[in-house]
Design an enzyme around this catalytic site. Structure first.
Site, PDB file in Angstrom:
ATOM      1  N   GLU A  91       0.906  -1.202   0.132  1.00 47.77           N
ATOM      2  CA  GLU A  91      -0.030  -0.010  -0.137  1.00 47.77           C
ATOM      3  C   GLU A  91       0.726   1.174  -0.069  1.00 47.77           C
ATOM      4  O   GLU A  91       1.981   1.141   0.456  1.00 47.77           O
ATOM      5  CB  GLU A  91      -0.893  -0.122   1.371  1.00 47.77           C
ATOM      6  CG  GLU A  91      -1.951  -0.990   1.137  1.00 47.77           C
ATOM      7  CD  GLU A  91      -3.015  -1.243   2.219  1.00 47.77           C
ATOM      8  OE1 GLU A  91      -4.053  -1.494   1.896  1.00 47.77           O
ATOM      9  OE2 GLU A  91      -2.413  -0.973   3.378  1.00 47.77           O
ATOM     10  N   CYS A 104       3.260   8.392   1.421  1.00 53.28           N
ATOM     11  CA  CYS A 104       3.788   7.438   2.226  1.00 53.28           C
ATOM     12  C   CYS A 104       4.050   6.019   1.671  1.00 53.28           C
ATOM     13  O   CYS A 104       3.098   5.505   1.169  1.00 53.28           O
ATOM     14  CB  CYS A 104       2.906   7.050   3.323  1.00 53.28           C
ATOM     15  SG  CYS A 104       3.196   6.116   4.639  1.00 53.28           S
ATOM     16  N   CYS A 111       6.459  -7.367   7.248  1.00 48.17           N
ATOM     17  CA  CYS A 111       7.620  -6.690   7.978  1.00 48.17           C
ATOM     18  C   CYS A 111       7.809  -7.887   9.150  1.00 48.17           C
ATOM     19  O   CYS A 111       7.137  -8.459   9.753  1.00 48.17           O
ATOM     20  CB  CYS A 111       7.532  -5.351   8.802  1.00 48.17           C
ATOM     21  SG  CYS A 111       8.725  -4.719   9.732  1.00 48.17           S
ATOM     22  N   CYS A 115       6.263  -5.624  15.760  1.00 45.93           N
ATOM     23  CA  CYS A 115       5.999  -4.659  16.670  1.00 45.93           C
ATOM     24  C   CYS A 115       4.447  -4.915  17.295  1.00 45.93           C
ATOM     25  O   CYS A 115       3.562  -5.270  16.292  1.00 45.93           O
ATOM     26  CB  CYS A 115       6.008  -3.262  16.283  1.00 45.93           C
ATOM     27  SG  CYS A 115       7.705  -2.831  15.743  1.00 45.93           S
ATOM     28  N   CYS A 118       1.538  -3.167  15.595  1.00 40.24           N
ATOM     29  CA  CYS A 118       1.385  -2.624  14.204  1.00 40.24           C
ATOM     30  C   CYS A 118       0.774  -3.673  13.341  1.00 40.24           C
ATOM     31  O   CYS A 118       1.302  -5.001  13.365  1.00 40.24           O
ATOM     32  CB  CYS A 118       2.751  -2.355  13.647  1.00 40.24           C
ATOM     33  SG  CYS A 118       2.897  -2.431  11.946  1.00 40.24           S
ATOM     34  N   CYS A 339      -1.859   5.525   9.872  1.00 37.15           N
ATOM     35  CA  CYS A 339      -0.514   4.856  10.424  1.00 37.15           C
ATOM     36  C   CYS A 339      -0.781   3.374  11.068  1.00 37.15           C
ATOM     37  O   CYS A 339      -1.520   3.323  11.840  1.00 37.15           O
ATOM     38  CB  CYS A 339       0.377   5.459  11.463  1.00 37.15           C
ATOM     39  SG  CYS A 339       0.626   7.275  10.868  1.00 37.15           S
TER      40      CYS A 339
HETATM   41  N1  SAH Z   1       9.103   0.122   9.926  1.00 39.79           N
HETATM   42  C1  SAH Z   1       9.075   1.664  10.179  1.00 39.79           C
HETATM   43  C2  SAH Z   1       8.327   2.364   9.162  1.00 39.79           C
HETATM   44  C3  SAH Z   1       7.053   2.065   9.097  1.00 39.79           C
HETATM   45  S1  SAH Z   1       5.815   2.217  10.252  1.00 39.79           S
HETATM   46  C4  SAH Z   1       9.018   2.023  11.553  1.00 39.79           C
HETATM   47  O1  SAH Z   1       8.664   1.214  12.371  1.00 39.79           O
HETATM   48  O2  SAH Z   1       9.685   3.192  11.998  1.00 39.79           O
HETATM   49  C5  SAH Z   1       5.553   3.831  10.290  1.00 39.79           C
HETATM   50  C6  SAH Z   1       5.109   4.540  11.910  1.00 39.79           C
HETATM   51  O3  SAH Z   1       3.722   3.925  12.011  1.00 39.79           O
HETATM   52  C7  SAH Z   1       5.909   4.006  13.149  1.00 39.79           C
HETATM   53  O4  SAH Z   1       6.360   5.023  13.770  1.00 39.79           O
HETATM   54  C8  SAH Z   1       5.011   2.939  13.715  1.00 39.79           C
HETATM   55  O5  SAH Z   1       5.614   2.681  14.928  1.00 39.79           O
HETATM   56  C9  SAH Z   1       3.739   3.608  13.523  1.00 39.79           C
HETATM   57  N2  SAH Z   1       2.621   2.576  13.632  1.00 39.79           N
HETATM   58  C10 SAH Z   1       2.627   1.297  13.602  1.00 39.79           C
HETATM   59  N3  SAH Z   1       1.504   0.749  13.732  1.00 39.79           N
HETATM   60  C11 SAH Z   1       0.545   1.708  14.498  1.00 39.79           C
HETATM   61  C12 SAH Z   1      -0.618   1.782  14.860  1.00 39.79           C
HETATM   62  N4  SAH Z   1      -1.556   0.783  14.804  1.00 39.79           N
HETATM   63  N5  SAH Z   1      -1.134   3.216  15.159  1.00 39.79           N
HETATM   64  C13 SAH Z   1      -0.136   4.442  14.891  1.00 39.79           C
HETATM   65  N6  SAH Z   1       0.984   4.252  14.639  1.00 39.79           N
HETATM   66  C14 SAH Z   1       1.281   2.918  14.133  1.00 39.79           C
HETATM   67 FE1  SF4 Z   2       7.679  -3.190  10.780  1.00 36.11          FE
HETATM   68 FE2  SF4 Z   2       5.318  -2.043  11.877  1.00 36.11          FE
HETATM   69 FE3  SF4 Z   2       7.349  -2.357  13.508  1.00 36.11          FE
HETATM   70 FE4  SF4 Z   2       7.675  -0.369  11.420  1.00 36.11          FE
HETATM   71  S1  SF4 Z   2       5.975  -0.675  13.385  1.00 36.11           S
HETATM   72  S2  SF4 Z   2       9.126  -2.039  12.248  1.00 36.11           S
HETATM   73  S3  SF4 Z   2       6.482  -1.717  10.012  1.00 36.11           S
HETATM   74  S4  SF4 Z   2       6.429  -4.142  12.592  1.00 36.11           S
END
Ligand code: SAH
Ligand code: SF4
Length: 364
Positions: A91, A104, A111, A115, A118, A339
């Site tokens: 996406e 974006c 990934c 996390c 996420c 996000c």
């Molecule tokens: N992998 C990279 C970039 C992609 S994620 C990273 O983790 O930085 C982009 C941003 O969205 C990151 O700051 C991530 O922590 C945040 N993010 C992930 N899941 C989210 C959620 N459910 N709600 C809000 N932000 C989220």
């Molecule tokens: Fe991967 Fe999501 Fe963690 Fe970014 S926030 S490193 S996309 S698992």
């Protein structure tokens, strides 16, 4: 086998034309046609010799990822879904604002970093995107948005690598794509208008600083290792003291004189006053700004968004200590484009191997 020209930056194209016995200026011409004008048909590249155009048809192609869907949110955020083969899709989100348009983009199908909050991470990991798939999102978006009658001259003024995937786990392809974004013959974006967001892969932060420094955002999300180990598992490999030191090193090469710390606000998990005060101590020696992100829910996430009043109070503590702090406005959540909601379609190839291969092995 034909070469996909979207995989090549200026140096790559120069090498490609040298192999064809052509002069280096051809690389410049092609960069302009491909990226500045978005042209994919060699026969329309009128200042390229006809014999060379005919040769290119034989040996090269211009193949961006194919568009699967294009959705518009009530707030004008637009989400594109692109096919990247083998049933995977990624996406890309366009966020129009008054003074700028931000794209974006994704860097991996899925990934591996997992996390806790996420949705991309929960889907698992399939593979790194190629250069053509990364830059192809910008190539396609420019074309698709250009078709908009309200479009301005430079519709995409900023790029953030904050879509699906961890950009620093796909460093080589990301650096080549970044070089194309910055190249005056291609997209001509300034380093300050391109932001890479990482969860903190320390050695790759140093390599990015050497190879192609752009603005940096770091996903912090917790003020101490105990909590961050749980929310952002890569922290077990690169804990906070190593991450803070890497941020300081990065700043000596960076186009901006601060790092942006992203901090997702999770109700009752990391959003207490004491957490904000601990953050101040943690980041004391790192010139930084904070971007608070209200958690965007997805099915069975197990987390809840902090209350607006809590986010405001948290921000106040940081601001009172002199740290510029913004709260990200949630955009596009009606079409799951906010996000952390980007899920695409990912054929997970990591779960089965996780039993035997440590998670971190997947991050190279
Ligand atoms: N992998 C990279 C970039 C992609 S994620 C990273 O983790 O930085 C982009 C941003 O969205 C990151 O700051 C991530 O922590 C945040 N993010 C992930 N899941 C989210 C959620 N459910 N709600 C809000 N932000 C989220
Ligand atoms: Fe991967 Fe999501 Fe963690 Fe970014 S926030 S490193 S996309 S698992």
């Amino acid at each position: 086998m034909t070469v996909n020209l979207l995989d090549l930056d200026a140096a790559g194209l120069t090498g490609f034309f040298a192999q064809l016995g052509e002069k280096p200026f051809r690389a410049r011409q092609l960069l302009r046609w491909l990226h500045r004008f978005g042209e994919s048909d060699f026969s329309r590249m009128t200042d390229v010799a006809k014999s060379l155009r005919e040769k290119l048809v034989q040996v090269a192609s211009v193949t961006p990822p194919a568009l699967i869907s294009d959705r518009l949110s009530d707030d004008a955020t637009r989400k594109f879904l692109f096919a990247v083969g083998s049933g995977n899709a990624i996406e890309t989100v366009f966020i129009p604002e008054v003074e700028r348009g931000t794209l974006c983009i994704s860097t991996q199908a899925g990934c591996a970093l997992d996390c806790a909050f996420c949705s991309t991470g929960k889907q698992g990991f399939n593979r790194n995107l190629t250069v053509a798939e990364i830059i192809g999102q910008l190539w396609q978006a420019k074309r698709l948005l250009g078709a908009d009658p309200h479009a301005q001259d430079r519709v995409v003024s900023n790029v953030v690598l904050m879509g699906m995937g961890e950009p620093l786990a796909n460093l080589d392809n990301v650096v080549t794509a970044l070089r194309l974004m910055l190249d005056d013959n291609a997209y001509g974006l300034s380093r300050r208008r391109v932001t890479l967001s990482t969860s903190g892969i320390v050695p790759a932060m140093d390599r990015l600083a050497e190879q192609c420094p752009v603005a940096l955002a770091v996903s912090l999300h917790a003020p101490n290792d105990q909590l961050r180990d749980r929310l952002v598992p890569i922290n077990r490999k690169y804990p906070l003291n190593a991450l803070m030191a890497a941020c300081r090193r990065y700043l000596s090469a960076a186009p901006r004189d601060f790092v942006t710390f992203e901090y997702v606000m999770l109700d009752g998990v990391n959003d207490r006053d004491a957490d904000a005060r601990e953050l101040l101590r943690l980041t004391r020696d790192v010139p930084c700004k904070f971007n608070l992100i209200p958690f965007n829910p997805f099915l069975n996430s197990g987390f809840q968004r902090s209350k607006p009043e809590r986010v405001r109070r948290f921000a106040e503590i940081l601001i009172a200590a002199g740290i510029v702090t913004t709260t990200r406005k949630t955009r596009g959540d009606d079409i799951d484009a906010a996000c952390g909601q980007l899920a695409g379609q990912v054929q997970d190839r990591s779960r089965r191997t996780r039993k035997t291969v440590p998670l971190m092995e997947l991050v190279r």
